[in-house]
Design a protein around this motif. Sequence first.
Motif, PDB file in Angstrom:
ATOM      1  N   ALA A 134      45.518  27.275   1.036  1.00 34.70           N
ATOM      2  CA  ALA A 134      44.169  27.440   0.504  1.00 34.70           C
ATOM      3  C   ALA A 134      43.180  26.586   1.292  1.00 34.70           C
ATOM      4  O   ALA A 134      42.092  27.045   1.664  1.00 34.70           O
ATOM      5  CB  ALA A 134      44.142  27.047  -0.971  1.00 34.70           C
ATOM      6  N   TRP A 135      43.604  25.358   1.569  1.00 34.34           N
ATOM      7  CA  TRP A 135      42.744  24.456   2.337  1.00 34.34           C
ATOM      8  C   TRP A 135      42.478  25.003   3.736  1.00 34.34           C
ATOM      9  O   TRP A 135      41.366  24.988   4.236  1.00 34.34           O
ATOM     10  CB  TRP A 135      43.456  23.100   2.416  1.00 34.34           C
ATOM     11  N   PHE A 136      43.549  25.549   4.332  1.00 33.84           N
ATOM     12  CA  PHE A 136      43.470  26.111   5.677  1.00 33.84           C
ATOM     13  C   PHE A 136      42.463  27.257   5.717  1.00 33.84           C
ATOM     14  O   PHE A 136      41.652  27.368   6.616  1.00 33.84           O
ATOM     15  CB  PHE A 136      44.869  26.604   6.056  1.00 33.84           C
ATOM     16  N   HIS A 137      42.510  28.087   4.658  1.00 28.68           N
ATOM     17  CA  HIS A 137      41.600  29.228   4.625  1.00 28.68           C
ATOM     18  C   HIS A 137      40.158  28.784   4.446  1.00 28.68           C
ATOM     19  O   HIS A 137      39.254  29.329   5.064  1.00 28.68           O
ATOM     20  CB  HIS A 137      41.999  30.188   3.506  1.00 28.68           C
ATOM     21  N   ARG A 138      39.976  27.758   3.575  1.00 29.41           N
ATOM     22  CA  ARG A 138      38.609  27.292   3.377  1.00 29.41           C
ATOM     23  C   ARG A 138      38.090  26.642   4.647  1.00 29.41           C
ATOM     24  O   ARG A 138      36.922  26.757   4.981  1.00 29.41           O
ATOM     25  CB  ARG A 138      38.565  26.302   2.214  1.00 29.41           C
ATOM     26  N   MET A 139      38.996  25.973   5.354  1.00 27.42           N
ATOM     27  CA  MET A 139      38.639  25.342   6.617  1.00 27.42           C
ATOM     28  C   MET A 139      38.068  26.379   7.576  1.00 27.42           C
ATOM     29  O   MET A 139      37.247  26.067   8.425  1.00 27.42           O
ATOM     30  CB  MET A 139      39.924  24.742   7.208  1.00 27.42           C
ATOM     31  N   GLY A 140      38.523  27.622   7.424  1.00 31.03           N
ATOM     32  CA  GLY A 140      38.061  28.685   8.314  1.00 31.03           C
ATOM     33  C   GLY A 140      36.638  29.109   8.025  1.00 31.03           C
ATOM     34  O   GLY A 140      36.031  29.796   8.834  1.00 31.03           O
ATOM     35  N   SER A 141      36.096  28.726   6.880  1.00 26.22           N
ATOM     36  CA  SER A 141      34.728  29.132   6.584  1.00 26.22           C
ATOM     37  C   SER A 141      33.762  28.125   7.189  1.00 26.22           C
ATOM     38  O   SER A 141      33.815  26.931   6.868  1.00 26.22           O
ATOM     39  CB  SER A 141      34.531  29.208   5.070  1.00 26.22           C
TER      40      SER A 141
ATOM     41  N   ASP B 251      29.706  21.704   5.351  1.00 32.98           N
ATOM     42  CA  ASP B 251      29.416  20.850   4.196  1.00 32.98           C
ATOM     43  C   ASP B 251      30.344  19.642   4.140  1.00 32.98           C
ATOM     44  O   ASP B 251      29.904  18.509   3.983  1.00 32.98           O
ATOM     45  CB  ASP B 251      29.551  21.664   2.900  1.00 32.98           C
ATOM     46  N   ILE B 252      31.653  19.916   4.285  1.00 32.53           N
ATOM     47  CA  ILE B 252      32.598  18.815   4.101  1.00 32.53           C
ATOM     48  C   ILE B 252      32.466  17.782   5.211  1.00 32.53           C
ATOM     49  O   ILE B 252      32.483  16.582   4.961  1.00 32.53           O
ATOM     50  CB  ILE B 252      34.048  19.345   3.976  1.00 32.53           C
ATOM     51  N   THR B 253      32.268  18.238   6.468  1.00 34.50           N
ATOM     52  CA  THR B 253      32.142  17.263   7.555  1.00 34.50           C
ATOM     53  C   THR B 253      30.843  16.488   7.411  1.00 34.50           C
ATOM     54  O   THR B 253      30.768  15.327   7.801  1.00 34.50           O
ATOM     55  CB  THR B 253      32.186  17.930   8.936  1.00 34.50           C
ATOM     56  N   GLY B 254      29.816  17.118   6.816  1.00 28.35           N
ATOM     57  CA  GLY B 254      28.571  16.401   6.565  1.00 28.35           C
ATOM     58  C   GLY B 254      28.818  15.191   5.683  1.00 28.35           C
ATOM     59  O   GLY B 254      28.192  14.141   5.847  1.00 28.35           O
TER      60      GLY B 254
END
Lengths: 59, 249, 215, 245
Positions: free
Chosen positions: B7-14, B20-23
């Motif tokens: 799930a995390w991997f897929h969200r990482m693809g967006s 947002d998260i890297t911000g």
Amino acid sequence: MYFDSFSEFLNMGGHGLYVWLAYGLSAVLIVINVVLPVMHKRQLIKEQARKQRREQQSS
Amino acid sequence: MWKTFVAWFHRMGSPKWFYDITGRWIPWFAVASALLLIAGTVWALAFAPEDYQQGNSFRIIYIHVPAAILAQSIFFLMAMAGAVGLIWKMKVADMVAKSCAPIGASMTFIALFTGAVWGKPTWGAWWVWDARLTAMLILLFLYFGVIALQSAFDSKQSGARASAILSLVGVVNIPIIKYSVEWWNTLHQPATFTLTEKPAMPAEMWVPLLVMVIGFYCFFGTILMMRTRNEILEREKRTHWVQGLLSKK
Amino acid sequence: MQVLLSGQGLSCERDDRLLFKDLDFKLHCGDVLQVAGPNGTGKTSLLRILAGLLPDYDGELYFQGRAIHDDPDIFRENLLFIGHQPGIKLNLTPEENLRWYQSLYHPANKEQIFHALAQVKLTGFEDVPCYTLSAGQHRRVALARLFLQGAPLWILDEPFTAIDQAGVKEVEQLIADHAKNGGGVILTTHHNLSLPTELNVIQLGQRQQSETEQT
Amino acid sequence: MANDKHSLRVTDKYSPQVISVSSWRAFTGTLKRDLLLVFRRRSDVVNPLLFFTIVVTLFPLGISPESEFLAQIAAGVLWVAALLATLLSLDSLFQQDMADGSLEQLVISPHPLAVMVLSKVLVHWLVTGLPLTLLAPLLAVMMFLPDEGYSTLFLTLLMGTPTLSLVGAIGAALTVGLRRTGVLMTLLILPLYIPVLIFGTGAVISAVNGMAVAGHLAIMGAMLMVALVMAPLAAGAALRISLNG
């Protein structure tokens, strides 16, 4: 502190040139690495603003 | 466990999610890398003891080694991200791979330059065909190839894919190159004194080195996120969320 | 009639430009489908997507009801694609060119190749190097493959380029015959096709215009 | 839709003579076509050989004609010159096919693209690498290579030049779609050639010094095997990207 005085620290036991050259250039490159993406982002925002102004004028 | 990872991997693809998260991550990474690098540098320059053989020029190790380690890891990461982009067609992975190249090239250059400067007091020459330095030089060529290929394509997507293939080919080659250069080196210059191969470093020497290595990795993480975010803004500029984001400022 | 090739929800974006979005189509056996639209609306891109040359698209393609993705080889065996360039080697003769193409699919003997070349009015040119032939004749060499390959699905990008009027008639007839025999044809052309069978059209370009107005 | 699954392959309906396609036939067919094309343009075969000869000639002129000195650098010069000759001739490996549209036909043919790439690389090696290998001993005479080195030079080139062709094909495939390639391909590929160069010259030098060369040859053979398996796959993937534009 490993060195007794500041001038000794600069001199680095005769190897001052080499040590400071290596650290200096590395510092410059690290700063460039930080500055480039920051500038790039600013440029992107500016471009977007210009584009929006253009579109407002045309519509 | 596996499910949450997928799930995390897929969200990482967006791209939006990644942006947002890297911000949120960047400030922490930036502060950590600044603290570590400053502390490590002061420690390395002023507090670490000198080497009994090389004297104070030994202090260059605190930049040379982290930069060299990082340069190789970045190439590896770039190839892995490129492979993910090729196989799963994940845009963010392409962008990460693209952002890796210039940082990796500059780290390789730092490693080369500091190695050469260090070589002058140690060997008495600015350049010696030492196995490690030569391998670093070839790594720099590989980075230049990847960067040149990225910019040669009109379409960003094709450029990203082509350079992903090249970096994968490069990653397969790096161990072969390293091995062959080391072998070549022993053939031509038997048993020269190498810069960084030290028997058992005392703690007051390797602790600051460790601090610098971690600091360099954090620094790389910060810059990588900054560059990837810029790539996202540029490539996704047609989407609503990016336009909203950019016009707010 | 059986569905030969179908696409669902095809979207393609090239160089930050949306060419088409959510395109659905069905090509039955016996259908001729023309992809129409002004220049730069993605006709060639669509054809290249269908032929499997352009992987940058969203949506799914089915050959005989099976996703092409799952079994690309069976699709490729049954496809004949002729693109913008005729794919003719100038230093080879028409016969040698066709022999290479047939080595990729099904081998053809000399009589079959000569017969195919005769069909496209190239009798007597079988063994002269192609650089002595005109552009229209190059196109005819490529079109001779239509007689040889026996593929049910034809995808032809501007097949009439550089061909004279009589030649256009012949190729039209060929397409009509192919459809009558149960094959399927997808093509782009700026000619007004006159076919005895019904012509289906995918119109590109209109939807895209409304799309650009939105953004 | 459901009964489509049970339908026969459409081909069977109207060409009863159809038999299944064979990738081996496609491989030999492409091989024959490319060899025929080379035969029609024989001058293209000679050019890399001339280049090889001229580059080797430059070294005595540029450095020193002294036989002892030349004997020392002979292996390196011959290897570098052979490497450059291979690289320059590789530039056009896929270019013609790209321009006339037969490359896209190759890509959409029902065969593994790697097999087709392998066929084209084999032709390239037959018309460049092999002649270079045969010519090298002659030029070695001009470079005063000691007698012990000849057989090793020949063997290493025989094993090394196909590796060069294979690895170079990746670069040619990556750059074939670009409008201005210039020296880009050279930039991409030369660093990857370094291990072949090191072991090729290393083996010849060892042979001249009377040392064993079996180890070097084994490593070169291993590199050839790795390249043989991986390079066609990488070049095939690169060709698909290049056709994408």
